[in-house]
Scaffold this active site. Structure first.
Site, short mmCIF file in Angstrom:
data_model
loop_
_atom_site.label_atom_id
_atom_site.label_comp_id
_atom_site.label_asym_id
_atom_site.label_seq_id
_atom_site.Cartn_x
_atom_site.Cartn_y
_atom_site.Cartn_z
N GLU A 285 0.99 -1.16 -0.20
CA GLU A 285 -0.21 0.00 -0.28
C GLU A 285 0.74 1.48 0.15
O GLU A 285 0.99 2.21 0.81
CB GLU A 285 -1.20 0.02 1.23
N ASP A 364 -8.37 -9.26 3.87
CA ASP A 364 -7.96 -8.07 4.81
C ASP A 364 -8.94 -7.96 6.18
O ASP A 364 -10.24 -6.93 6.29
CB ASP A 364 -8.27 -6.81 4.30
N GLU A 392 -12.70 -2.23 11.55
CA GLU A 392 -12.39 -1.59 10.93
C GLU A 392 -13.65 -1.76 9.75
O GLU A 392 -14.61 -0.84 9.13
CB GLU A 392 -11.28 -1.34 10.72
O1 GCW Z 1 -6.84 -2.82 6.38
C1 GCW Z 1 -6.25 -2.30 6.25
C2 GCW Z 1 -6.28 -0.91 6.58
C3 GCW Z 1 -5.60 0.27 6.66
C4 GCW Z 1 -4.26 -0.83 7.45
C5 GCW Z 1 -3.58 -1.80 6.68
C6 GCW Z 1 -2.84 -3.06 6.74
C7 GCW Z 1 -2.07 0.75 8.22
O2 GCW Z 1 -7.13 -0.57 5.76
O3 GCW Z 1 -6.15 1.32 7.11
O4 GCW Z 1 -2.90 0.59 7.41
O5 GCW Z 1 -5.11 -2.60 6.78
O6 GCW Z 1 -2.15 -3.27 7.31
O7 GCW Z 1 -1.79 -2.29 6.39
#
Ligand code: GCW
Length: 678
Positions: A285, A364, A392
């Site tokens: 990311e 995720d 989240e």
């Molecule tokens: O779940 C996703 C999130 C990001 C997060 C990323 C990760 C810290 O939307 O906000 O970044 O994973 O785990 O690195």
């Protein structure tokens, strides 16, 4: 809610109070170890509050009882209560609790073990256990029991749903660390032994945490945590040699870069002698990493590990690596495959002080995912399982969602990597592959809200995470019950009601959000609320492929992305066909027509309608259950819970109507029961 499960309200059970007065009137701790002093302090304060009498530390005259705490090596009175064999059964962080005549003994082989023993004793009392026959041995299943904070130095928290950071404000570590200390208590009470104090997305300013600009105050935090047996770790920026060191490259094989890291590490240990190590999100990311230099993740991790090794530090390297600039038109690339594809070729190449941190699922932290196939696939590599305590994708602490049952499912999953019984919990604790390092990590859910977690019942997730990291065999309902009793007391109706609410909440949340394992039907960026196509035509690799005929992602080998083959048999075969894939994961693995019949007997489309209608009813039922607690629990907490549960109902309706309407319009198939769909 501030005291969470460590509230020190006076005990109401008279028998219990009188059973405490003999041994609990004296607490004898003779060693100077910091954790033992903390243990004595915690015991003293709590017992004083419970009984109204402050224990002293006078050694009892012959025949008198006391509470004696210490290590086998450091305290002969403690050692004499156990045989050699009994003592050698206690591992580094473990403890023994024993009744010996009038006295009670808390024994460990380290101060940290004694501290955990102290909290365990308090828990036993608070949950109503009788101590007459007390004789308990407890060792943690996992060596590393970490918590990750996604806090930024400006005071914001990435994916935080309970206010601002308790660690930072306006670009500094907060001047008063007393709240951090109270947090350390909470964490230690459930056995957490490491904390990463900054976000894995390390921005410009936090990159400088490795410098004298910030290290003195970070060392202050480390001191606070040390008293509670918790080591401090930092997330680092892989490009720090450039951004902070002024080098032209961060290439992990470049000598100047390696030297730069060694110097930085030396500096960190000057300030924090027991520093835990680095957590790294690299090539993920938009974060920098070794790929930029044509190097792989073993090169990157090993460079840092080499710098940390002389001091006993470790590198925790995340496996959340995937192409986040995917073309949605490309049906071949599959985000779910990515971690396995990137990391399995590197098995055996990581140094012994590197541990890979793998999210529980391949995508995720969705409400429902299969487990990550990486757990069964790297026998020569240390591994941690990463959970997300912060909600989240599971209601953002506005909806109730007790996640321990979800985590248990992942931990109990049998990878079959070494034949039957090769569960993920055995991969994580290192025993399956005989690895020296392993354990759990999780993203915290706390902020500066007075009750720590926003939703008062979300505290149960933090509590449950710690308890599971210590002992993954504990049942989800037993953990919930422990938490309820310690937090709300022993009123029968309160216990029953809250237990039922917590235990039903995960499947309830699943029922009115994204169906059958498909995931991702959330509003982009903030991830709260329904948006079925929010991520459908984007670059993040998160698609459901719904059209007028059907829905789901084909991850079979025969016709799809081949992801199913990343599991060992029998799972690879089971997931290969829609017939043998469990209903709850069907759309994760297969693209099927809306008329496909589930094992439940329903068609996919009817399941979508039914579960979303039921989900709203279930949310209404939750709120009703809560109403039954009026007058039985603290008024403020009751009101906090009430308003969140009302929001949950309204929001479940939004989910229901958006999802049902979307699929009705796509499929043209009416609800069998003729309910309102828009
Ligand atoms: O779940 C996703 C999130 C990001 C997060 C990323 C990760 C810290 O939307 O906000 O970044 O994973 O785990 O690195």
């Amino acid at each position: 809610g501030y005291d969470a499960w460590l509230g020190r309200r006076a005990l109401t059970d008279k028998d219990q109070v009188s059973s405490l007065t003999d041994w609990a009137s004296r607490i004898i701790a003779e060693e100077s170890d910091e954790c033992i002093r903390t243990a004595a302090y915690e015991l003293t304060e709590t017992i004083t509050a419970w009984t109204g009498r402050r224990p002293d530390n006078a050694v009892p005259a012959d025949g008198g009882g006391c509470l004696r705490i210490g290590t086998f090596q450091g305290c002969s009175e403690v050692a004499s209560a156990f045989s050699e064999v009994e003592m050698s059964a206690v591992q580094a962080d473990g403890f023994r609790l024993r009744r010996a005549g009038q006295s009670i003994i808390i024994a460990g082989s380290t101060g940290r073990g004694v501290l955990y023993g102290a909290f365990a004793l308090l828990r036993l009392i608070k949950t109503g256990e009788r101590l007459n026959e007390l004789d308990e041995l407890s060792n943690p299943a996992n060596g590393l029991r970490l918590i990750n904070e996604w806090d930024n130095v400006d005071g914001s928290i990435e994916r935080g749903y309970a206010g601002r950071s308790i660690f930072y404000a306006e670009g500094e570590v907060v001047p008063d660390l007393s709240r951090v200390r109270d947090y350390a208590r909470l964490l230690a009470s459930v056995g957490i032994n490491g904390i990463v104090v900054n976000n894995v997305n390390v921005h410009r300013e936090e990159t400088l945490f490795l410098s004298e600009r910030y290290l003195p105050r970070i060392a202050d935090m480390a001191n606070v945590f040390r008293a509670y047996g918790i080591r401090l770790y930092l997330s680092i920026n892989f490009a720090a040699p450039i951004e902070m060191g002024g080098l032209a490259t961060a290439d992990p094989l470049e000598e100047a870069v390696r030297t730069w890291w060694k110097d930085r590490v030396k500096e960190v240990y000057k300030w924090i002698p027991d520093f835990g190590g680095f957590l790294v999100k690299a090539d993920s990311e938009f974060r920098p990493g070794p790929f930029t230099y044509g190097r792989d993740h073993a090169d990157g991790a090993n460079m840092l590990a080499e710098a940390l090794a002389p001091y006993g530090g470790i590198v925790v390297w995340r496996c959340f690596v995937y192409n986040c600039k995917q073309d949605w038109r490309d049906r071949k690339t599959d985000r779910a495959r990515a971690a396995y594809d990137h990391f399995t070729p590197l098995d055996g190449r990581f140094r012994d002080n590197v541990v890979l941190q793998v999210k529980n699922g391949p995508m995720d932290f969705q409400v429902r995912e299969p487990v990550s196939p990486l757990f069964g696939a790297m026998p020569h590599t240390n591994m941690l399982i990463e959970f997300q305590v912060t909600q989240e994708y599971t209601g953002q602490q506005r909806h109730l969602c007790y996640l321990v049952p979800q985590w248990k499912e992942a931990l109990d999953f049998d990878t079959h990597a070494r034949g039957e019984g090769s569960t993920i919990k055995k991969v994580a604790d290192g025993s399956l592959f005989g690895r020296p390092l392993g354990g759990f990590a999780a993203v915290s859910n706390v902020g500066d809200d007075a009750n720590w977690t926003g939703h008062p019942l979300a505290q149960a997730n933090l509590y449950g995470y710690g308890r599971l990291a210590w002992n993954p065999e504990l049942a989800a309902d037993r953990i919930a019950e422990e938490w309820i009793k310690q937090t709300f007391g022993d009123h029968d109706r309160v216990i029953k009601t809250l237990l039922a609410m917590l235990m039903s909440s995960w499947s309830l949340y699943e029922s009115y959000t994204s169906p059958l394992g498909v995931g991702w039907m959330v509003k982009p960026n903030h991830h709260y609320g329904p948006d079925v196509d929010g991520y459908e035509y984007s670059m993040w690799g998160t698609y459901h492929f719904a059209d007028c005929y059907g829905i789901g992602v084909d991850r079979s080998v025969r016709t799809g992305t081949g992801y199913a083959s990343q599991y060992h048999r029998p799972h690879s075969e089971r997931f290969e066909s829609a017939e043998t894939t469990p209903d709850e994961l069907l759309l994760f693995f297969h693209h099927v027509p809306y008329t496909h019949r589930l094992h439940s007997g329903k068609t996919v489309i009817q399941h979508i309608y039914d579960s979303h209608f039921e989900g709203v009813k279930g949310s209404e039922a939750l709120a009703e259950q809560w109403e039954g607690l009026k007058g039985l629990i603290d008024h403020d907490i009751f009101e906090q819970g009430r308003s969140r549960l009302q929001e949950q109902i309204e929001h479940a309706k939004e989910w229901r109507d958006v999802i049902n309407t979307y699929f009705w319009r796509k499929s043209g198939i009416a609800d069998e029961h003729g309910r309102t769909i828009y």
